[in-house]
Design a protein around this motif. Structure first.
Motif, PDB file in Angstrom:
ATOM      1  N   THR A 190     -25.125  33.002  55.513  1.00  0.00           N
ATOM      2  CA  THR A 190     -26.540  33.345  55.326  1.00  0.00           C
ATOM      3  C   THR A 190     -27.243  32.332  54.444  1.00  0.00           C
ATOM      4  O   THR A 190     -28.340  31.860  54.767  1.00  0.00           O
ATOM      5  CB  THR A 190     -26.657  34.750  54.690  1.00  0.00           C
ATOM      6  N   GLU A 191     -26.620  31.984  53.327  1.00  0.00           N
ATOM      7  CA  GLU A 191     -27.278  31.099  52.364  1.00  0.00           C
ATOM      8  C   GLU A 191     -27.563  29.707  52.923  1.00  0.00           C
ATOM      9  O   GLU A 191     -28.593  29.116  52.610  1.00  0.00           O
ATOM     10  CB  GLU A 191     -26.432  30.987  51.100  1.00  0.00           C
ATOM     11  N   GLU A 212     -36.157  31.275  49.063  1.00  0.00           N
ATOM     12  CA  GLU A 212     -37.314  30.508  48.626  1.00  0.00           C
ATOM     13  C   GLU A 212     -37.071  29.997  47.205  1.00  0.00           C
ATOM     14  O   GLU A 212     -36.582  30.721  46.346  1.00  0.00           O
ATOM     15  CB  GLU A 212     -38.560  31.392  48.659  1.00  0.00           C
ATOM     16  N   GLY A 213     -37.374  28.735  46.977  1.00  0.00           N
ATOM     17  CA  GLY A 213     -37.189  28.148  45.657  1.00  0.00           C
ATOM     18  C   GLY A 213     -35.760  27.729  45.362  1.00  0.00           C
ATOM     19  O   GLY A 213     -35.418  27.435  44.229  1.00  0.00           O
ATOM     20  N   CYS A 214     -34.917  27.680  46.394  1.00  0.00           N
ATOM     21  CA  CYS A 214     -33.505  27.334  46.216  1.00  0.00           C
ATOM     22  C   CYS A 214     -33.170  26.108  47.061  1.00  0.00           C
ATOM     23  O   CYS A 214     -33.537  26.033  48.227  1.00  0.00           O
ATOM     24  CB  CYS A 214     -32.627  28.505  46.639  1.00  0.00           C
ATOM     25  N   ASP A 217     -35.325  28.012  41.438  1.00  0.00           N
ATOM     26  CA  ASP A 217     -36.418  28.405  40.565  1.00  0.00           C
ATOM     27  C   ASP A 217     -36.127  29.845  40.163  1.00  0.00           C
ATOM     28  O   ASP A 217     -36.287  30.755  40.975  1.00  0.00           O
ATOM     29  CB  ASP A 217     -37.738  28.284  41.322  1.00  0.00           C
ATOM     30  N   PRO A 218     -35.684  30.083  38.919  1.00  0.00           N
ATOM     31  CA  PRO A 218     -35.278  31.439  38.548  1.00  0.00           C
ATOM     32  C   PRO A 218     -36.422  32.445  38.550  1.00  0.00           C
ATOM     33  O   PRO A 218     -36.184  33.644  38.712  1.00  0.00           O
ATOM     34  CB  PRO A 218     -34.683  31.265  37.146  1.00  0.00           C
ATOM     35  N   ARG A 273     -38.536  32.702  40.887  1.00  0.00           N
ATOM     36  CA  ARG A 273     -38.717  33.106  42.288  1.00  0.00           C
ATOM     37  C   ARG A 273     -37.446  33.691  42.895  1.00  0.00           C
ATOM     38  O   ARG A 273     -37.434  34.037  44.076  1.00  0.00           O
ATOM     39  CB  ARG A 273     -39.181  31.901  43.101  1.00  0.00           C
ATOM     40  N   ASP A 274     -36.387  33.788  42.115  1.00  0.00           N
ATOM     41  CA  ASP A 274     -35.109  34.279  42.614  1.00  0.00           C
ATOM     42  C   ASP A 274     -35.196  35.775  42.918  1.00  0.00           C
ATOM     43  O   ASP A 274     -35.394  36.589  42.011  1.00  0.00           O
ATOM     44  CB  ASP A 274     -34.013  34.008  41.581  1.00  0.00           C
ATOM     45  N   GLU A 275     -35.059  36.112  44.185  1.00  0.00           N
ATOM     46  CA  GLU A 275     -35.201  37.499  44.628  1.00  0.00           C
ATOM     47  C   GLU A 275     -34.108  38.416  44.090  1.00  0.00           C
ATOM     48  O   GLU A 275     -34.295  39.616  43.999  1.00  0.00           O
ATOM     49  CB  GLU A 275     -35.228  37.555  46.153  1.00  0.00           C
ATOM     50  N   SER A 276     -32.962  37.859  43.718  1.00  0.00           N
ATOM     51  CA  SER A 276     -31.862  38.689  43.228  1.00  0.00           C
ATOM     52  C   SER A 276     -32.126  39.234  41.828  1.00  0.00           C
ATOM     53  O   SER A 276     -31.491  40.201  41.409  1.00  0.00           O
ATOM     54  CB  SER A 276     -30.548  37.902  43.216  1.00  0.00           C
ATOM     55  N   GLY A 277     -33.025  38.596  41.090  1.00  0.00           N
ATOM     56  CA  GLY A 277     -33.300  39.024  39.724  1.00  0.00           C
ATOM     57  C   GLY A 277     -32.216  38.645  38.743  1.00  0.00           C
ATOM     58  O   GLY A 277     -32.185  39.132  37.614  1.00  0.00           O
ATOM     59  N   TYR A 278     -31.317  37.779  39.149  1.00  0.00           N
ATOM     60  CA  TYR A 278     -30.165  37.380  38.335  1.00  0.00           C
ATOM     61  C   TYR A 278     -30.575  36.926  36.934  1.00  0.00           C
ATOM     62  O   TYR A 278     -29.958  37.303  35.946  1.00  0.00           O
ATOM     63  CB  TYR A 278     -29.421  36.257  39.071  1.00  0.00           C
ATOM     64  N   TRP A 279     -31.612  36.115  36.837  1.00  0.00           N
ATOM     65  CA  TRP A 279     -32.027  35.563  35.545  1.00  0.00           C
ATOM     66  C   TRP A 279     -32.957  36.475  34.768  1.00  0.00           C
ATOM     67  O   TRP A 279     -33.353  36.153  33.653  1.00  0.00           O
ATOM     68  CB  TRP A 279     -32.686  34.199  35.755  1.00  0.00           C
TER      69      TRP A 279
END
Length: 178
Positions: free
Chosen positions: A51-52, A58-60, A79-80, A82-88
């Protein structure tokens, strides 16, 4: 001479270049994911390469590091904010975060990681909107922490990211330019 910021002068030192990762790199990345040194650095990361690589977030941006045409490592720049996972978590604009590893065990300890980071940082800071770069080695990975400190990163805090306790490091544009 290439003018792409990802292929800067540092490239000549170790004959490395970064090229965009593609879906054809999936078997290689899946193999690297099983290497003990990669697992030790990212024990809880489960990459979904199919998938990745086919549909990057977006932003990766994802890159394969090549030495004289042979793939040796991987870098992801995101771009943390814009990271959809919310990791940062909540972060401001103007930041980038980097994931990096040498995949091939026989290429460890030869300075390629330093060169890869220099190429990645040059790429990040080529964008004038980028004010700083973040990195998140595991809290118990003192070797990685020293590596980032030698590159100018400064310790910010320990933070739990996902299932891991990490040390957050930050490199300001002004420190990179110094």
């Amino acid at each position: 001479m290439e003018t792409d910021p990802i292929n800067t002068e540092v490239n000549a030192k170790r004959r490395l270049r970064l090229r965009p990762a593609t879906p054809e790199d999936r078997p290689l990345l899946e193999r690297w994911d099983t290497e003990p040194h990669v697992v030790a650095a990212n024990p809880n990361d489960k990459w979904e390469w199919q998938t990745e690589l086919a549909h990057p977030a977006e932003g990766c941006q994802q890159f394969i590091a090549e030495r004289e045409g042979r793939a040796i490592g991987f870098i992801q720049i995101l771009d943390p904010a814009r990271d959809e996972s919310g990791y940062w978590g909540e972060v401001g604009d103007g930041l980038r975060a980097i994931d990096i590893w040498i995949g091939e065990p026989e290429e460890l300890g030869k300075g390629y990681g330093t060169t890869m980071m220099q190429l990645a940082l040059a790429h990040c800071f080529a964008d004038p909107r980028v004010s700083a770069v973040l990195i998140d080695p595991l809290a118990d990975n003192r070797r990685a922490q020293r590596f980032y400190e030698r590159l100018g990163f400064r310790f910010v805090e320990k933070r739990r990211l996902g299932n891991d306790l990490c040390c957050i490091y930050r490199l300001e544009r002004s420190d990179w330019l110094a």
